[in-house]
Design a protein around this motif. Structure first.
Motif, short mmCIF file in Angstrom:
data_model
loop_
_atom_site.label_atom_id
_atom_site.label_comp_id
_atom_site.label_asym_id
_atom_site.label_seq_id
_atom_site.Cartn_x
_atom_site.Cartn_y
_atom_site.Cartn_z
N ASN A 217 48.74 112.44 60.99
CA ASN A 217 48.49 111.61 59.82
C ASN A 217 49.17 112.28 58.62
O ASN A 217 48.62 113.20 58.01
CB ASN A 217 47.00 111.47 59.58
CG ASN A 217 46.70 110.45 58.49
OD1 ASN A 217 47.55 110.16 57.65
ND2 ASN A 217 45.50 109.90 58.51
N MET B 235 41.31 115.25 66.35
CA MET B 235 42.27 114.52 67.19
C MET B 235 41.56 113.38 67.92
O MET B 235 40.56 113.60 68.60
CB MET B 235 42.94 115.45 68.22
CG MET B 235 43.90 114.69 69.14
SD MET B 235 44.65 115.73 70.42
CE MET B 235 45.96 116.48 69.49
N ARG B 236 42.11 112.16 67.75
CA ARG B 236 41.56 111.00 68.46
C ARG B 236 42.42 110.67 69.68
O ARG B 236 43.63 110.87 69.68
CB ARG B 236 41.54 109.76 67.54
CG ARG B 236 40.46 109.77 66.50
CD ARG B 236 40.30 108.39 65.87
NE ARG B 236 39.35 108.41 64.78
CZ ARG B 236 38.04 108.25 64.94
NH1 ARG B 236 37.54 108.04 66.16
NH2 ARG B 236 37.24 108.27 63.89
N TYR B 237 41.76 110.13 70.68
CA TYR B 237 42.44 109.62 71.88
C TYR B 237 41.48 108.66 72.56
O TYR B 237 40.28 108.64 72.26
CB TYR B 237 42.84 110.77 72.81
CG TYR B 237 41.70 111.68 73.20
CD1 TYR B 237 41.30 112.73 72.36
CD2 TYR B 237 41.00 111.50 74.39
CE1 TYR B 237 40.26 113.55 72.70
CE2 TYR B 237 39.94 112.33 74.73
CZ TYR B 237 39.58 113.34 73.88
OH TYR B 237 38.52 114.16 74.20
N ARG B 238 42.03 107.85 73.45
CA ARG B 238 41.19 106.85 74.12
C ARG B 238 40.21 107.53 75.06
O ARG B 238 40.61 108.29 75.94
CB ARG B 238 42.04 105.85 74.90
CG ARG B 238 42.81 104.87 74.03
CD ARG B 238 43.55 103.86 74.89
NE ARG B 238 44.46 103.07 74.10
CZ ARG B 238 44.12 101.97 73.45
NH1 ARG B 238 42.88 101.54 73.52
NH2 ARG B 238 45.00 101.30 72.74
N THR C 21 37.63 108.11 71.67
CA THR C 21 37.25 106.88 70.98
C THR C 21 37.39 105.69 71.92
O THR C 21 38.40 105.58 72.63
CB THR C 21 38.17 106.68 69.75
OG1 THR C 21 38.12 107.87 68.95
CG2 THR C 21 37.72 105.50 68.91
N PHE D 7 39.81 102.30 68.90
CA PHE D 7 40.87 103.30 68.74
C PHE D 7 41.98 102.82 67.79
O PHE D 7 42.33 103.50 66.82
CB PHE D 7 41.45 103.63 70.12
CG PHE D 7 42.52 104.67 70.11
CD1 PHE D 7 42.22 106.00 69.82
CD2 PHE D 7 43.83 104.33 70.38
CE1 PHE D 7 43.21 106.97 69.81
CE2 PHE D 7 44.82 105.28 70.37
CZ PHE D 7 44.52 106.60 70.08
N LEU E 179 43.12 104.22 64.01
CA LEU E 179 44.46 104.68 63.66
C LEU E 179 45.02 103.85 62.49
O LEU E 179 45.66 104.39 61.59
CB LEU E 179 45.40 104.57 64.87
CG LEU E 179 45.05 105.42 66.10
CD1 LEU E 179 46.24 105.47 67.05
CD2 LEU E 179 44.63 106.82 65.73
N PHE F 16 41.87 109.74 61.04
CA PHE F 16 42.22 110.78 62.02
C PHE F 16 43.14 111.78 61.33
O PHE F 16 43.73 111.49 60.28
CB PHE F 16 42.94 110.17 63.23
CG PHE F 16 44.31 109.62 62.89
CD1 PHE F 16 45.45 110.40 63.10
CD2 PHE F 16 44.47 108.37 62.32
CE1 PHE F 16 46.71 109.93 62.77
CE2 PHE F 16 45.72 107.89 61.98
CZ PHE F 16 46.86 108.66 62.21
N TYR G 95 46.47 112.20 66.75
CA TYR G 95 46.07 111.35 67.87
C TYR G 95 47.01 111.62 69.04
O TYR G 95 48.12 112.12 68.88
CB TYR G 95 46.10 109.86 67.50
CG TYR G 95 47.48 109.33 67.17
CD1 TYR G 95 47.91 109.23 65.86
CD2 TYR G 95 48.36 108.92 68.18
CE1 TYR G 95 49.17 108.76 65.56
CE2 TYR G 95 49.62 108.44 67.89
CZ TYR G 95 50.02 108.36 66.57
OH TYR G 95 51.29 107.89 66.28
N GLN H 141 48.66 109.47 72.36
CA GLN H 141 48.85 108.07 72.75
C GLN H 141 50.10 107.95 73.61
O GLN H 141 51.01 108.79 73.51
CB GLN H 141 49.01 107.21 71.48
CG GLN H 141 49.03 105.72 71.72
CD GLN H 141 49.28 104.96 70.43
OE1 GLN H 141 50.11 105.35 69.61
NE2 GLN H 141 48.57 103.87 70.23
#
Length: 541
Positions: free
Chosen positions: A284, A381-384, A413, A418, A422, A427, A430, A432
């Motif tokens: 980000n 950190m985001r992820y599915r 997430t 998700f 984003l 976030f 991430y 992806q």
């Protein structure tokens, strides 16, 4: 028109058709609704005329012929206010007009600003929608394409356009089969979100009149059912029981286990190809701690792409320097080096960008911020959730940064939340998978300033990168585009808004009773419309 994921693209390919389509097996564009590939004429030094003629037998479900006026309506609908078509608008802003001729209503010309070879494919690669069904009152016909394209966001709301946008969105939001008209071979019978989609072959599919029927217009299965099974073990059990025919994108370990087991090797077919899907991690760039490229480059050294590829893909796949596949020898920048896994270098780069490690153990990294503030390098950190590949990437990064005293909080997430997280910038980083193709190189949606707040999740843009993205999209020759693409890969490696890790292989497993799967590198990796299933042999009494 705004398709949120690959599954939506795959199903829409069954409900709708474009003028031309990419063939799965040979990666060539071939006619679909159009009777032939288009005629191209350059006009002066700034315009391109691309002329198509629709197949005489192409018809909507009510028997009306598909005409150039439907194409003109579809292009206008892209720019209709009130529809979430920001990505499509950015992609097709080069269309100046669609010229139809009442004397030859199946023939029409798309006039383009500029003379880029990429426009030829782009003008044929969007779904054509029925004007008479979606806009029976002819509300869009009151506007020229230019009026819609240049309509100011502050312009007074037009009630007719609002009604059209509302009607269109209700059709999709309601999941109602009757409100999703298309000219493809299948119709939607039922749809339950996150559970299943059931489609039925149309009894009067117009392409049946073509002899021979082109590969991309064949529709052999009488019905197609897409089942969403989040748990891999449950999906594999269903496959082994014969309750599933095809399992695309199977994880590597499960694929190998089934392929080497005598019982499943006898009952199933196994396919592996390259893909154009690249595993990435994004930053980000609007957050102060990640706003400078040096910090992003430092953190990129904490991803061990080689070990991740071994751990998640059993070593299959391709390391990469950018978003262009190494298989694309014409456009891939081989002069660049792969991003190394080097935490020591990461720490050195952090120091060069002004960060200082606190003296106290585990205290972390700090640097002066604007206005006398103090920034700390602390990341989320985001992820599915539930995705083993993305989970492994997040855990590896967290483990690599821990000895450096960089705290990383992981935020698995749910899929439904998700993309929105984003989009709104909730976030720091991430993980992806970006899905691509070998045909078009338009990075506007996810790296241009026009995509910020829509699909440019990193919020990265600079005047130089914007200019380069625009130049690639409008390059007047393949040689010019190749040169620009190599520059773009170098710029992205320098700025590092996204860390490209590796290109995934595509693994598909199918029941051995199936034939005609036509497996290839293009997403989704196979052709559902050509599948034939033979009946299971009846055991002898």
């Amino acid at each position: 028109m705004a398709l949120v994921n690959q599954t939506a693209v795959e199903v829409n390919n069954l409900l709708h058709l474009s003028l031309i389509q990419a063939e799965v097996t040979n990666h060539q564009y071939v006619p679909a609704l159009a009777v032939a590939l288009p005629e191209v004429r350059l006009v002066g030094d700034s315009l391109m005329h691309i002329t198509y003629e629709l197949r005489p037998v192409a018809a909507w479900d009510d028997g009306r012929p598909i005409l150039g006026s439907d194409v003109a309506f579809t292009v206008k609908l892209m720019f209709c206010p009130g529809l979430p078509n920001e990505v499509v608008r950015n992609q097709y802003h080069f269309i100046k007009a669609v010229i139809t001729d009442p004397a030859t209503p199946r023939r029409f010309t798309i006039v383009c600003w500029g003379q880029a070879p990429e426009y030829v494919k782009a003008t044929g690669d969007f779904y054509i929608l029925p004007a008479a069904t979606l806009d029976p009152a002819g509300r869009l016909s009151r506007f020229t394409l230019a009026e819609l394209q240049h309509r100011a966001p502050t312009a007074p709301a037009d009630t007719a356009l609002q009604a059209l946008a509302r009607q269109y969105q209700q059709g999709y939001a309601g999941h109602s089969p009757g409100q999703l008209p298309g000219c493809g071979p299948y119709e939607l019978v039922s749809w339950e979100k996150d559970r299943f989609l059931y489609l039925r072959r149309k009894s009067h599919w117009w392409a049946d009149q073509l002899h021979p029927t082109p590969l991309m217009l064949r529709a052999k299965p009488q019905q197609l059912e897409y089942v969403i099974i989040p748990d891999v073990a449950t999906a594999i059990l269903a496959l082994r029981r014969g309750e599933l025919d095809v399992f695309p994108q199977m994880p590597a370990r499960e694929f190998e286990r089934l392929r080497t087991a005598p019982a499943t090797r006898a009952a199933l077919q196994f396919y592996t190809t390259d893909s154009y899907n690249v595993v990435t991690a994004g930053f980000n760039t609007s957050h102060p701690a990640l706003a400078d490229a040096a910090t992003r480059r430092a953190l990129s050294r904490c991803f061990d792409a080689g070990r991740l590829m071994k751990a998640t893909q059993l070593g299959a796949g391709q390391r990469t320097v950018g978003f262009i596949s190494p298989s694309d020898t014409a456009n891939y920048n081989r002069a660049l080096s792969l991003i190394p896994f080097d935490p020591i270098q990461a720490a050195a780069l952090l120091r060069q960008s002004g960060w200082r490690r606190a003296a106290a153990p585990t205290a972390g990294w700090f640097r002066p911020g604007p206005g006398g503030t103090r920034q700390q390098l602390r990341l989320t950190m985001r992820y599915r959730a539930g995705d083993p590949l993305l989970t492994t990437i997040a855990l590896q990064f967290q483990a690599a940064t821990a000895p450096l005293d960089i705290p990383v909080s992981l935020l698995p997430t749910e899929a439904g939340s998700f993309s929105e997280a984003l989009r709104v910038g909730d976030f720091d980083m991430y993980a992806q998978v970006l899905k691509g193709n070998p045909f078009m190189f338009n990075f506007t949606s996810f790296l241009h300033s026009q995509g910020i707040g829509v699909s440019n999740f990193t919020r990265f843009s600079t005047p130089a990168s914007n200019r380069l993205i625009e130049a690639i999209a409008t390059a007047s020759s393949n040689a010019s585009r190749q040169r620009l693409l190599r520059q773009f890969q170098a710029l992205m490696q320098q700025e590092m808004p996204i860390v490209p890790l590796f290109f995934l292989p595509s693994r598909t497993v199918a029941d051995k009773r199936l034939s005609g799967l036509n497996v290839g590198s293009l997403k989704p990796g196979y052709l559902a419309t050509t599948i034939v299933r033979t009946a299971r042999a009846t055991p002898a009494p």
